[in-house]
Design a protein around this motif. Structure first.
Motif, short mmCIF file in Angstrom:
data_model
loop_
_atom_site.label_atom_id
_atom_site.label_comp_id
_atom_site.label_asym_id
_atom_site.label_seq_id
_atom_site.Cartn_x
_atom_site.Cartn_y
_atom_site.Cartn_z
N SER A 164 -6.40 -3.10 5.09
CA SER A 164 -5.93 -2.38 6.28
C SER A 164 -7.10 -1.82 7.07
CB SER A 164 -4.99 -1.23 5.89
OG SER A 164 -3.82 -1.75 5.35
N ASN B 198 -7.26 -1.71 -8.62
CA ASN B 198 -6.82 -2.08 -7.26
C ASN B 198 -7.55 -3.35 -6.81
OD1 ASN B 198 -5.63 0.46 -7.46
ND2 ASN B 198 -6.05 0.97 -5.33
N GLY C 90 0.82 -1.21 0.00
CA GLY C 90 0.00 0.00 0.00
C GLY C 90 0.86 1.26 0.00
N ILE C 91 0.19 2.37 0.20
CA ILE C 91 0.84 3.68 0.06
C ILE C 91 2.00 3.85 1.06
CG2 ILE C 91 -0.76 4.92 1.60
CD1 ILE C 91 -0.89 7.10 -0.65
N ARG D 192 -8.35 -2.62 10.88
CA ARG D 192 -8.48 -1.58 11.90
C ARG D 192 -9.91 -1.52 12.45
NH1 ARG D 192 -6.35 3.24 9.30
NH2 ARG D 192 -4.31 2.30 9.21
N PRO E 27 -0.67 10.79 3.46
CA PRO E 27 -0.80 11.13 2.03
C PRO E 27 -2.08 10.57 1.39
CG PRO E 27 0.75 9.34 2.32
CD PRO E 27 0.35 9.77 3.70
N ASP E 28 -2.54 11.29 0.38
CA ASP E 28 -3.70 10.85 -0.40
C ASP E 28 -3.28 9.98 -1.58
OD1 ASP E 28 -5.90 11.85 0.89
OD2 ASP E 28 -5.97 13.73 -0.26
N ARG F 136 -10.89 5.49 -6.06
CA ARG F 136 -10.23 4.27 -6.53
C ARG F 136 -11.26 3.32 -7.12
NH1 ARG F 136 -6.64 7.13 -5.69
NH2 ARG F 136 -4.73 6.86 -4.45
N VAL G 193 -8.76 7.03 9.39
CA VAL G 193 -8.64 6.70 7.96
C VAL G 193 -7.61 7.68 7.39
CG1 VAL G 193 -9.86 6.54 5.75
CG2 VAL G 193 -11.06 6.02 7.89
N TRP G 194 -6.62 7.18 6.69
CA TRP G 194 -5.56 8.06 6.19
C TRP G 194 -6.06 8.98 5.08
CZ3 TRP G 194 -1.38 3.73 5.28
CH2 TRP G 194 -1.00 3.22 6.53
N ILE H 33 -12.53 7.28 -1.04
CA ILE H 33 -12.03 6.53 0.13
C ILE H 33 -13.05 6.64 1.26
CG2 ILE H 33 -10.17 6.42 1.86
CD1 ILE H 33 -9.49 5.32 -1.03
N LYS I 42 -7.97 7.18 -9.53
CA LYS I 42 -7.36 6.08 -10.29
C LYS I 42 -8.48 5.16 -10.76
CE LYS I 42 -3.87 4.21 -7.91
NZ LYS I 42 -3.02 3.11 -7.40
N GLY J 101 -0.39 -3.21 3.96
CA GLY J 101 -1.59 -3.46 3.18
C GLY J 101 -2.12 -2.27 2.39
N HIS J 102 -2.97 -2.57 1.44
CA HIS J 102 -3.71 -1.54 0.71
C HIS J 102 -4.91 -1.13 1.54
CE1 HIS J 102 -1.68 -1.36 -3.22
NE2 HIS J 102 -1.31 -2.61 -2.94
N VAL J 103 -5.66 -0.17 1.03
CA VAL J 103 -6.69 0.45 1.86
C VAL J 103 -7.76 -0.52 2.36
CG1 VAL J 103 -7.96 1.36 -0.17
CG2 VAL J 103 -8.28 2.40 2.06
P1 GDP Z 1 -2.85 3.48 -3.76
O1 GDP Z 1 -4.07 3.14 -4.54
O2 GDP Z 1 -1.59 3.11 -4.46
O3 GDP Z 1 -2.85 4.93 -3.32
O4 GDP Z 1 -2.82 2.54 -2.47
P2 GDP Z 1 -3.60 2.34 -1.10
O5 GDP Z 1 -4.64 1.31 -1.29
O6 GDP Z 1 -2.55 2.06 -0.08
O7 GDP Z 1 -4.29 3.73 -0.73
C1 GDP Z 1 -5.44 4.21 -1.36
C2 GDP Z 1 -5.98 5.42 -0.62
O8 GDP Z 1 -6.56 5.01 0.62
C3 GDP Z 1 -4.95 6.49 -0.27
O9 GDP Z 1 -5.54 7.76 -0.47
C4 GDP Z 1 -4.71 6.25 1.21
O10 GDP Z 1 -4.26 7.40 1.91
C5 GDP Z 1 -6.11 5.86 1.67
N1 GDP Z 1 -6.16 5.14 2.96
C6 GDP Z 1 -6.97 5.44 4.00
N2 GDP Z 1 -6.74 4.65 5.05
C7 GDP Z 1 -5.78 3.77 4.66
C8 GDP Z 1 -5.13 2.68 5.32
O11 GDP Z 1 -5.37 2.35 6.46
N3 GDP Z 1 -4.20 1.99 4.59
C9 GDP Z 1 -3.90 2.32 3.29
N4 GDP Z 1 -2.99 1.61 2.63
N5 GDP Z 1 -4.49 3.37 2.66
C10 GDP Z 1 -5.42 4.08 3.33
#
Ligand code: GDP
Length: 320
Positions: free
Chosen positions: A184, A166, A69-70, A188, A269-270, A210, A202-203, A245, A275, A179-181
């Motif tokens: 993860s 994704n 993930g990010i 949580r 970060p966002d 997405r 939530v980040w 998200i 995407k 992990g990806h969003v």
């Molecule tokens: P991305 O598609 O490559 O950006 O990968 P992610 O799946 O890691 O993140 C997607 C979006 O979800 C980003 O904007 C993250 O900041 C957001 N996000 C919110 N909460 C979470 C979390 O707990 N884990 C991850 N990985 N992303 C999160």
């Protein structure tokens, strides 16, 4: 591809690799080689050469390489880039040397420019700067595509590339670090529900959008393009509506049964603002995803519950 063809899923222990192997076995493909735990170390050129020399696969699904993930992309860019460059180079080179009939290289939607017009068409690749949070990984995946294309041009190899949306599902990386969003947040929110926490973080801002694809639908799309697609350009594998998200977090809370508050942490970060893949080509060929998002999330959560995956079980190895 026949039921007695020799098939190798490179990266058989990844999220997509497992789904592909499960599907191929279920459909009666009898001659699967390099199935974990007997897969070679794909970063080691000698092991890969020896494996191809002995196993002589006719069809290769290349879904190998570390990913995450990010946060993993921000903190481990060198590892992610190096691993993907090495496994891409080793597998593609030996596939050529040992006359593989067809190879499907699975790249990543991170490889599109950060501000590509949405939904993203295949001809937008390499038209602008990458998203900085994942540029190292994205470049390695672009190199894999271009290497397939170079073999195609120089030797006429049938090496095709696909770019998936994704993906998520059973066997995902449910760690908070890697992990990806979807996995993860599932982890949580599950913990928060179990311990009675009143809010879950939530980040980011919650506004990025997405497109999510269930892993078994993605495996199905990979088989479909292995049979049907031919060409130098990558083909997008998607076809689902995108969600913000905030929307996906709310849906996950509902599936998990978490009733507390969601707090958006904008110090995180966002990533890419949006995407979404333009999957017109794939859909025009007659494929479409078959699992509704809600059902896919429920299946994933049920798998998580059955396996009680701990939050620190980091295995940054999922493709896509
Ligand atoms: P991305 O598609 O490559 O950006 O990968 P992610 O799946 O890691 O993140 C997607 C979006 O979800 C980003 O904007 C993250 O900041 C957001 N996000 C919110 N909460 C979470 C979390 O707990 N884990 C991850 N990985 N992303 C999160």
């Amino acid at each position: 591809m026949h039921h007695d063809s020799t098939i190798y899923v490179a990266g058989g222990d990844t999220l997509l690799g497992r789904a592909l192997l499960e599907r191929l076995q279920r459909e009666g493909f009898r001659n699967l080689v390099g199935v974990p735990p007997s897969e070679p170390d794909l970063t080691d050129p000698h092991q890969v050469e020896l494996f191809f020399r002995e196993a002589r696969p006719e069809y290769v699904f290349h879904v190998a390489g570390m990913s995450g993930g990010i946060l993993a992309n921000q903190t481990r860019p060198a590892e992610l880039m190096l691993d993907n460059l090495l496994v891409g180079t080793n597998v593609i080179q030996q596939a050529h040397r040992y006359h593989v009939t067809r190879l499907l290289y699975v790249a990543s939607s991170c490889s599109y420019p950060r501000l590509a017009p949405q939904p993203m068409r295949e001809d937008s690749l390499l038209t602008g700067p990458l998203e900085p949070t994942n540029d190292a990984y994205a470049l390695a995946k672009l190199a894999g595509w271009k290497l397939c294309d170079a073999f195609r041009r120089q030797y006429g190899s049938c090496f095709i590339t696909a770019i998936p949306a994704n993906a998520f599902g059973p066997h995902d990386d449910f760690s908070l670090q890697g992990g990806h969003v979807i996995p993860s947040l599932m982890q949580r929110m599950h913990q928060a529900r179990t311990t009675g926490e009143k809010e879950v973080v939530v980040w980011g801002s919650g506004t990025p959008r997405r497109e999510f694809l269930y892993i078994h639908d993605l495996a199905d799309a990979c088989l479909f393009v292995m049979h049907r697609y031919e060409g130098p350009s990558p083909i997008n594998l998607g076809g689902q509506q995108d969600l913000s998200i905030r929307e996906i977090a709310t849906l996950i809370a509902d599936v998990v049964g978490y009733r507390g508050k969601l707090r958006f942490d904008t110090s995180k970060p966002d990533g890419m603002p949006r995407k979404v893949l333009d999957s017109t080509r794939l859909l025009a060929m007659g494929w479409k995803p078959s699992t509704p998002l809600r059902i896919a999330l429920e299946n994933t959560y049920n798998w998580f519950l059955a396996h009680q995956v701990r939050e620190d079980t980091v295995h940054v190895c999922q493709p896509v």
